[in-house]
Motif scaffolding. Structure first.
Motif, PDB file in Angstrom:
ATOM      1  N   PRO A  26       0.797  -1.306  -0.150  1.00  0.00           N
ATOM      2  CA  PRO A  26      -0.276  -0.083  -0.192  1.00  0.00           C
ATOM      3  C   PRO A  26       0.661   1.059   0.020  1.00  0.00           C
ATOM      4  N   MET A  27       2.171   1.074   0.808  1.00  0.00           N
ATOM      5  CA  MET A  27       3.297   2.361   0.486  1.00  0.00           C
ATOM      6  C   MET A  27       3.179   2.587  -0.559  1.00  0.00           C
ATOM      7  N   MET A  28       3.610   1.548  -1.716  1.00  0.00           N
ATOM      8  CA  MET A  28       4.004   1.580  -2.894  1.00  0.00           C
ATOM      9  C   MET A  28       2.708   2.630  -3.803  1.00  0.00           C
ATOM     10  N   ASN A  38      12.700   0.736  -4.287  1.00  0.00           N
ATOM     11  CA  ASN A  38      12.924   0.263  -2.749  1.00  0.00           C
ATOM     12  C   ASN A  38      11.767  -0.740  -2.044  1.00  0.00           C
ATOM     13  N   GLY A  39      10.405  -0.294  -2.639  1.00  0.00           N
ATOM     14  CA  GLY A  39       9.527  -1.456  -2.133  1.00  0.00           C
ATOM     15  C   GLY A  39       9.600  -2.732  -2.262  1.00  0.00           C
ATOM     16  N   ILE A  40       9.901  -2.715  -3.650  1.00  0.00           N
ATOM     17  CA  ILE A  40      10.079  -4.633  -4.028  1.00  0.00           C
ATOM     18  C   ILE A  40      11.562  -4.632  -2.746  1.00  0.00           C
ATOM     19  N   LEU A  62      11.532  -8.249  -0.221  1.00  0.00           N
ATOM     20  CA  LEU A  62      12.782  -9.185  -0.540  1.00  0.00           C
ATOM     21  C   LEU A  62      13.390  -9.582   1.124  1.00  0.00           C
ATOM     22  N   PHE A  63      13.909  -8.291   1.290  1.00  0.00           N
ATOM     23  CA  PHE A  63      14.650  -8.307   2.738  1.00  0.00           C
ATOM     24  C   PHE A  63      13.811  -8.534   3.385  1.00  0.00           C
ATOM     25  N   GLN A  64      12.292  -8.436   3.799  1.00  0.00           N
ATOM     26  CA  GLN A  64      11.438  -9.149   5.273  1.00  0.00           C
ATOM     27  C   GLN A  64      11.781  -9.931   4.552  1.00  0.00           C
TER      28      GLN A  64
END
Length: 300
Positions: free
Chosen positions: A74-76, A85-87, A91-93
């Protein structure tokens, strides 16, 4: 511009959630038994809500502390974060979550396996083991989680001192009511990593529920907050136009003698007419100022 520092913050924060949250599940099963007693539900809710409070305060100033793909998406969409940055966040999450579950597997190979290291196993008997009911529950829970996040962390008017407590408190509440129903995922990364590490076929059968439900709920929640801000912006625009018109009217009344037409119409009692008209217009301006202030409060 990509921000690897924020990506790493998301990985660490998500590791914290997926380590301490499921650890509370493992310990509650060891202490209170396999069933969901009142004590177990409270313990699990405290484990998840508490770690969220701490991670939000620790990493909120670095990455925003999304800790959840259902928050990042939703932020994206609402352009609070760019797509690249959203992607990276997502991925890091997921990576942070998987490392956390692997750590739990190494530390608790036996007692952790009994609960699949905190996995979510689908809808419970309380909602008839219905996938549709489970989907609706996850949508509703995540909707309210994301609305709270937008209103206390994204909204510029909200006091920043309390946003971590408000978000963590909401997570605690949603787990209190959601754990007996679906496990209260609200977070695809939180549900995905135990399924990956355990490899259990049953968990994979219900895995879609913990992606589709939270993402839909998050998008609806973020969209609702965005629409509220747009309505407030339109109201502000209309109020500005009204203010400009009232100010123009006020100037015409204050300077009546510059217009010969006004001069002739006010000759009988010019000062009295001027005072009455000016007072009425100033009252209108004061009312408009107050309405404008209220609108600005809403937008902030």
């Amino acid at each position: 511009m990509v921000n690897p520092r924020a990506w790493l913050a998301e990985a660490i924060a998500t590791f914290g959630l997926v380590f301490f949250g499921p650890l509370s599940v493992i310990l509650s099963a060891a202490w209170y038994g396999d069933g969901l007693s009142t004590e177990a539900i409270i313990f699990i809710s405290l484990g998840h809500g508490g770690i969220i409070v701490l991670m939000v305060y620790a990493f909120g100033h670095i990455s925003g502390a999304h800790i959840n793909p259902a928050v990042t998406i939703p932020m994206m969409i609402t352009k609070k974060i760019d797509v690249k940055n959203g992607i990276g966040y997502i991925l890091f999450q997921i990576m942070g979550a998987i490392v956390a579950t692997l750590t739990l597997q190494a530390l608790f190979p036996e007692i952790g396996k009994k609960v699949f290291w905190g996995a979510h196993g689908g809808p419970s008997e309380l909602i008839g083991n219905s996938m549709v009911s489970g989907l609706v529950v996850e949508i509703i829970l995540t909707f309210f989680l994301v609305v709270v996040i937008y209103m206390v962390a994204v909204h510029t008017k909200a006091p920043k001192q309390i946003y971590g407590g408000a978000i963590g408190g909401m997570v605690f509440l949603l787990h209190l009511v959601g754990v007996p129903l679906t496990g209260a995922s609200m977070n695809p990364a939180r549900s995905f990593s135990p399924a990956v590490v355990s490899g259990d076929a049953g968990l994979w059968e219900v895995q879609w529920l913990y992606w589709v439900g939270p993402i839909i709920g998050g998008i609806i929640g973020g969209g609702k907050a965005r629409r509220a801000r747009r309505r407030a912006a339109k109201k502000l625009k209309a109020m500005n136009a009204k203010m400009a018109q009232l100010e123009a009217n006020r100037q015409e009344i204050i300077n009546p003698y510059e217009d010969s037409t006004n001069l002739s119409s006010m000759m009988s009692n010019p000062m009295a007419n001027l005072a009455v008209a000016t007072q009425a217009t100033e009252m209108q301006i004061e009312e408009t100022d107050q309405a404008l202030a209220n609108t600005l409060d809403t937008i902030r």
